[in-house]
Structure formats: structure tokens, C-alpha cells
Scaffold this motif. Structure first.
Motif, short mmCIF file in Angstrom:
data_model
loop_
_atom_site.label_atom_id
_atom_site.label_comp_id
_atom_site.label_asym_id
_atom_site.label_seq_id
_atom_site.Cartn_x
_atom_site.Cartn_y
_atom_site.Cartn_z
N GLY A 95 0.78 -1.23 0.00
CA GLY A 95 0.00 0.00 0.00
C GLY A 95 0.81 1.28 0.00
O GLY A 95 0.23 2.37 -0.02
N VAL A 96 2.15 1.19 -0.03
CA VAL A 96 2.94 2.41 0.12
C VAL A 96 2.85 3.30 -1.11
O VAL A 96 2.79 4.53 -0.98
CB VAL A 96 4.41 2.08 0.46
CG1 VAL A 96 5.12 1.40 -0.70
CG2 VAL A 96 5.16 3.33 0.88
N ALA A 102 -1.11 9.74 -2.77
CA ALA A 102 -2.25 10.47 -2.22
C ALA A 102 -1.85 11.50 -1.16
O ALA A 102 -2.73 12.14 -0.58
CB ALA A 102 -3.23 9.47 -1.60
N LEU A 103 -0.56 11.69 -0.93
CA LEU A 103 -0.11 12.55 0.16
C LEU A 103 -0.65 13.97 0.08
O LEU A 103 -1.10 14.53 1.08
CB LEU A 103 1.42 12.61 0.17
CG LEU A 103 2.17 11.58 0.99
CD1 LEU A 103 3.67 11.83 0.87
CD2 LEU A 103 1.74 11.61 2.44
N PHE A 188 7.05 3.36 12.03
CA PHE A 188 6.39 2.37 11.19
C PHE A 188 6.87 0.98 11.57
O PHE A 188 8.08 0.72 11.61
CB PHE A 188 6.68 2.63 9.72
CG PHE A 188 6.06 1.62 8.79
CD1 PHE A 188 4.69 1.64 8.56
CD2 PHE A 188 6.84 0.67 8.16
CE1 PHE A 188 4.11 0.70 7.71
CE2 PHE A 188 6.27 -0.27 7.31
CZ PHE A 188 4.90 -0.25 7.08
N THR A 189 5.92 0.08 11.87
CA THR A 189 6.28 -1.27 12.30
C THR A 189 5.68 -2.34 11.38
O THR A 189 5.44 -3.47 11.81
CB THR A 189 5.82 -1.52 13.74
OG1 THR A 189 4.40 -1.36 13.83
CG2 THR A 189 6.50 -0.55 14.71
N GLY A 190 5.46 -2.00 10.13
CA GLY A 190 4.87 -2.96 9.20
C GLY A 190 5.86 -3.84 8.48
O GLY A 190 5.46 -4.73 7.74
N GLY A 191 7.16 -3.60 8.68
CA GLY A 191 8.18 -4.39 8.01
C GLY A 191 8.35 -5.76 8.63
O GLY A 191 7.99 -6.00 9.78
N SER A 216 -2.30 2.21 4.85
CA SER A 216 -3.66 2.73 4.73
C SER A 216 -3.97 3.72 5.85
O SER A 216 -4.93 4.51 5.76
CB SER A 216 -4.67 1.58 4.77
OG SER A 216 -4.63 0.91 6.03
N ASP A 217 -3.14 3.72 6.90
CA ASP A 217 -3.33 4.64 8.03
C ASP A 217 -2.49 5.91 7.90
O ASP A 217 -2.53 6.77 8.79
CB ASP A 217 -2.95 3.95 9.34
CG ASP A 217 -3.84 2.77 9.67
OD1 ASP A 217 -5.04 2.83 9.33
OD2 ASP A 217 -3.35 1.78 10.24
N LEU A 218 -1.71 6.06 6.81
CA LEU A 218 -0.80 7.19 6.71
C LEU A 218 -1.52 8.54 6.72
O LEU A 218 -1.05 9.49 7.35
CB LEU A 218 0.05 7.07 5.44
CG LEU A 218 1.09 8.19 5.24
CD1 LEU A 218 2.09 8.21 6.39
CD2 LEU A 218 1.81 8.02 3.90
N ALA A 219 -2.65 8.62 6.04
CA ALA A 219 -3.39 9.89 6.00
C ALA A 219 -3.78 10.33 7.40
O ALA A 219 -3.67 11.51 7.76
CB ALA A 219 -4.64 9.76 5.12
#
Length: 225
Positions: A95-96, A102-103, A188-191, A216-219
Motif C-alpha cells: 500500500g505504500v 495520495a499525500l 512504522f512497524t509494518g516491516g 492505509s493509516d498514513l493519512a
């Protein structure tokens, strides 16, 4: 801090472990290489001590704490092995790409990786076009993470004040560097290397203001920065 200073003007992404899921691969190559030259160290210790750290700093640490000086060509060999593994196994974080697109804010990359590995990783995963020339390496500054030099350099090149920057980091040295630079930080802990601590307790202790594990939570992270 006044409202103008608080307004976010730049998002700075670390690369390894944030944009690309490279840390399990690179840490495995590093561990194997260190074992070959007589350093008695396991993967978990390498992960805990060296994630987010430049090879220069890693080899200084090995010489100081283990008494082992790497033979000529060692660093180059480990880098070559890592890049070869990337060619077959490296992936972008889920999702990155969509999240970066979309930033709605300027964005750049600031990484401890050397320039060749950095651009190779972003090219392999199709992420390089999202950043173009806005890719900065620790090779461009005097001191790598945990010192603030790289993030301050990236902000200056992007024309952003440190207090207007949000850094996305996955390592304690990276979080420490960003905080030392006067920037906001989200951990970020998705790795794949964060299975030991998905809540990011180490990153919070280092100064991250928020932890997230899915782009998906970046926004929402940016809205709350």
C-alpha cells in the motif's frame, strides 16, 4: 510553537523497512558476513543493534566491541550479496505507492543506505518515479543516523524548516536522528523485521509520536502530526 510553525510542509521517508521490506534480507546477509569473519553474533542481535545504521557505523562498532577488523573487500562483498538477494526477493511495503501518491504534500527519501543500493531498491520496487531526484543518502553528510545531519540536509534541499517536517522511520537510530533535528516522527512497524514488537515500544521510547503498521493509516498519521 505557533500555528504556522506547526503546519506540515514535508514528509521524509526512510527507505529500508519503511518504503521497501528490505531489512530481513539485508540483516540476514550482514549476519552471515559477520559470522564468516569470526564475529559471534546472531540475527536478533544484528537486528537490535544495527537496523537503520550505516555500514560505516556498523563496522566501527564491530571493531570496537568485538575486536574484529573486517578484511579488505568485506563491505563491498556484503553489499553485492545484499543487492543480489534484492533482485529476487525485495518487495515494496503493501500500500505504500498509493499512500505516497495520495499525500498531497512534498515528500522525499532520506536513508542510511549508500546511493547505489538506495536507488536500486526504489527502482526494483517501482517506487523511484514517486520521488525522482528527491532521494538523499547518508553518504552525502558527515554523520549518519542517529545524528540529525541527514534529515537536516534533506529538509534544506527541499526548502522546508525542520519543525515543518514529519519523518517516517522504523528504527531507533532514525527516530533519534529525526528528534535531534527538531522534527516530528511517526514510527512504522509494518516491516518483516518488526515481528518482535509490533506496538513499537522501542520507537516510542526513542521519541516517536505515533506508531502505525499499515500505509492505509498514513493519512490519519499525517492529519494528527
Amino acid at each position: 510553537m505557533d500555528a504556522h510553525a506547526r503546519k506540515l510542509g514535508l514528509v521524509i521517508f526512510d527507505c529500508d523497512g519503511v518504503l521497501v521490506d528490505s531489512e530481513p534480507l539485508s540483516l540476514a546477509c550482514l549476519t552471515a558476513g559477520l559470522n564468516r569473519i569470526g564475529v559471534a553474533i546472531d540475527f536478533e542481535t544484528v537486528r537490535a543493534r544495527f537496523t537503520g545504521t550505516s555500514m560505516v557505523s556498523i563496522m566501527e562498532h564491530i571493531a570496537r566491541d568485538y575486536g574484529v577488523t573486517a578484511p579488505p573487500g568485506f563491505v563491498e562483498a556484503v553489499k553485492a550479496e545484499t543487492l543480489a538477494l534484492f533482485d529476487t526477493e525485495l518487495t515494496a511495503m503493501r500500500g505504500v505507492a498509493a499512500a505516497v501518491e495520495a499525500l498531497g504534500l512534498p515528500a522525499c527519501v532520506a536513508s542510511s543506505s549508500d546511493p547505489v543500493r538506495l536507488r536500486h531498491s526504489l527502482s526494483l520496487t517501482g517506487l523511484l518515479p514517486l520521488f525522482g531526484e528527491r532521494v538523499f543518502s547518508s553518504a552525502q553528510v558527515a554523520r549518519g543516523k542517529p545524528f540529525p545531519d541527514l534529515f537536516l540536509f534533506a529538509a534544506a534541499r527541499m526548502g522546508a524548516a525542520p519543525e515543518a517536517c514529519l519523518v517516517i522511520e522504523d528504527s531507533v537510530p532514525g527516530v533519534t536522528a529525526a528528534r535531534s533535528a527538531g522534527m516530528r516522527v511517526a514510527g512504522f512497524t509494518g516491516g518483516g523485521h518488526w515481528g518482535h514488537d509490533p506496538a513499537g515500544a522501542d520507537l516510542l521510547r526513542a521519541g516517536a509520536g505515533r506508531i502505525f503498521s499499515d500505509f492505509s493509516d498514513l493519512a490519519g498519521v499525517i492529519a494528527g502530526a
